[in-house]
Design an enzyme around this catalytic site. Structure first.
Site, PDB file in Angstrom:
ATOM      1  N   HIS A 172       0.814  -1.215   0.000  1.00 57.36           N
ATOM      2  CA  HIS A 172       0.000   0.000   0.000  1.00 57.36           C
ATOM      3  C   HIS A 172       0.850   1.269   0.000  1.00 57.36           C
ATOM      4  O   HIS A 172       0.380   2.343  -0.390  1.00 57.36           O
ATOM      5  CB  HIS A 172      -0.933   0.004   1.212  1.00 57.36           C
ATOM      6  CG  HIS A 172      -2.227   0.729   0.977  1.00 57.36           C
ATOM      7  ND1 HIS A 172      -2.290   2.004   0.451  1.00 57.36           N
ATOM      8  CD2 HIS A 172      -3.513   0.363   1.187  1.00 57.36           C
ATOM      9  CE1 HIS A 172      -3.558   2.389   0.357  1.00 57.36           C
ATOM     10  NE2 HIS A 172      -4.320   1.418   0.801  1.00 57.36           N
ATOM     11  N   ASP A 405     -11.859  -4.038 -18.599  1.00 55.83           N
ATOM     12  CA  ASP A 405     -12.034  -4.964 -19.723  1.00 55.83           C
ATOM     13  C   ASP A 405     -10.715  -5.084 -20.497  1.00 55.83           C
ATOM     14  O   ASP A 405     -10.261  -4.141 -21.130  1.00 55.83           O
ATOM     15  CB  ASP A 405     -13.159  -4.442 -20.636  1.00 55.83           C
ATOM     16  CG  ASP A 405     -13.436  -5.375 -21.805  1.00 55.83           C
ATOM     17  OD1 ASP A 405     -12.755  -6.403 -21.959  1.00 55.83           O
ATOM     18  OD2 ASP A 405     -14.351  -5.057 -22.598  1.00 55.83           O
TER      19      ASP A 405
END
Length: 465
Positions: A172, A405
């Site tokens: 992170h 996508d």
């Protein structure tokens, strides 16, 4: 519900780097937004499932080359994910360092697991997803004692004639959810278009991060009191996952709007000031899920006066204090800790009281995103002491994760895998319900059953009243 007996075979393990000569040697400083994440020992893990009804060889010959090539091109712009976090001996400051030739590990595997089970919303063993997720390499120690920590690892796993997964594990400290999903969508867009992408490039201008309260120096001073090995990524004990299941709960737009209306009416009925609160989708979802989680816990002699906490984060790139571009790469999150007595959370008006408190804290953040930031490190230190009841909210529907996508359609499913390591909930947009919200949970089996029943009961109340 369990597919632990299925086998996973590693087909290839390689390194993917930016194109040769595309990125010069670069160092980036840490900002005060990054430093608190030194205390986060569990890496972020995100998995995407895609349908692909072809055998493994077809995937390796057609899909894999495009995925690897577009990843290399993407790392040219998102090079920190191929870089290392450099932690030198004190008093030198930690920083990110990219050197030509730096790369990230990329694993290709094949699994015999059940794709429909893995992508189901129904409860399943949390361990089902673990083989599909990579681990970060161990840090490298340089001759002068400097430690170099890799920041990301990627694994692609083929489930023959069913689908494949893309999973990412990252530290992170390298960036927040917005940075991660900018990277993933950029990669996906390049892969799908087989060339250029319409997405904007990331901004690495860290000198534009203002620090009006001198938080960087304050946080660095507090870090000196921590164990010098705190950066070592923690491995979660296997027994933590026994009898634990993950499940996805979908709230439709209609359910969310009904819940917002119900909370607003109850709020105003008990509010003499006449103030009109902004009861957002985030407020009602967090309130509903947190209350149901606390109510679903088995009684273990918990005191009514015990404080229960929920922690959430807010992107503040567009806050007036910073005015950073939306494409800023790194961490830019304000933290908010809400503590309430258990008796209030589980009480008859628990959802209303929780919604009031969270809504008030959201308003506080909007007026000053750095409110209480001076005590953030010490607050977190107290929060993670044993015995505390803490729930962390991860993700956001605004990240539109289902719009990722790569050329094979939207994901069949996506979620944060690391929520099974502690008490966390993940929020995301819906795959099939416009305006809805997906909530990911990982709980003990008995608590998950309780949660499911309590959630259904609570949603029915909003319909009847």
């Amino acid at each position: 519900m369990n597919c632990n007996n299925n086998t996973l075979t590693v087909i290839d393990g390689c390194q993917v780097a930016p194109p040769p000569g595309s990125v010069p040697a670069t160092t980036l400083p840490l900002t005060f937004f990054d430093i608190p994440w030194f205390c986060c020992l569990v890496p972020v893990q995100r998995i995407f499932f895609y349908e692909f009804h072809h055998p493994t060889n077809h995937f390796l010959q057609t899909a894999l080359p495009s995925l690897k090539h577009s990843l290399s091109l993407t790392l040219q712009h998102f090079f920190p994910f191929a870089a290392n976090l450099i932690v030198p001996p004190q008093p030198h400051l930690s920083h990110f360092r990219y050197l030509p030739g730096d790369s990230l590990p990329f694993t290709v595997a094949e699994s015999t697991a059940d794709f429909p089970l893995l992508t189901s919303d129904s409860p399943q063993d949390v361990r089902n997803w673990h083989p599909l997720v990579p681990t970060l390499p161990s840090p490298r120690v340089e001759p002068d004692g400097t430690r170099a920590f890799p920041l990301m690892a990627i694994q692609v796993t083929v489930l023959p004639n069913s689908g494949f997964t893309i999973s990412l594990t990252f530290n992170h400290l390298a960036g927040d959810g917005k940075s991660l999903h900018h990277f993933i969508k950029f990669w996906a867009s390049l892969c799908k278009a087989r060339g250029e992408t319409p997405l904007s490039l990331p901004s690495h201008e860290r000198d534009k991060v203002k620090d009006p309260k001198g938080l960087k120096l304050l946080y660095l001073q507090e870090l000196e009191n921590h164990d010098s090995n705190m950066m070592e990524i923690a491995s979660v004990a296997p027994h933590v996952f026994v009898n634990k299941v993950r499940s996805t709960f979908v709230l439709s737009r209609e359910q969310v709007e009904r819940l917002k209306k119900w909370v607003s009416l109850k709020y105003c009925a008990n509010n003499d000031s006449g103030a009109s609160p902004h009861i957002s989708t985030f407020v009602v979802t967090c309130s509903l899920v947190w209350v149901c989680m606390i109510r679903s816990e088995e009684s273990k002699g918990n005191s009514d006066d015990e404080l229960c906490y929920v922690v959430f984060l807010a992107d503040c790139r567009d806050s007036p204090e910073f005015s950073l571009p939306s494409t800023y790469f790194g961490n830019c999150l304000a933290s908010c800790i809400v503590g309430m007595k258990r008796s209030v959370v589980v009480g008859e008006n628990g959802i209303i009281e929780v919604a009031k408190t969270i809504e008030r804290r959201v308003r506080d953040l909007k007026s000053d995103v750095l409110t209480r930031a001076e005590t953030l490190m010490s607050d977190y230190g107290e929060l993670w002491k044993p015995g505390k009841s803490v729930v962390v909210v991860a993700g956001s529907p605004k990240l539109t994760m289902y719009q990722t996508d790569f050329g094979w359609g939207k994901p069949k499913k996506t979620d944060a895998v690391h929520i099974d390591a502690g008490k966390m909930i993940s929020l995301s947009d819906c795959r099939d319900k416009d305006g809805g919200i997906e909530v990911g949970l990982a709980l003990d089996k008995s608590q998950m059953n309780n949660f499911n029943n309590i959630l259904e009961e609570q949603l029915n109340i909003t319909v009847c009243e």
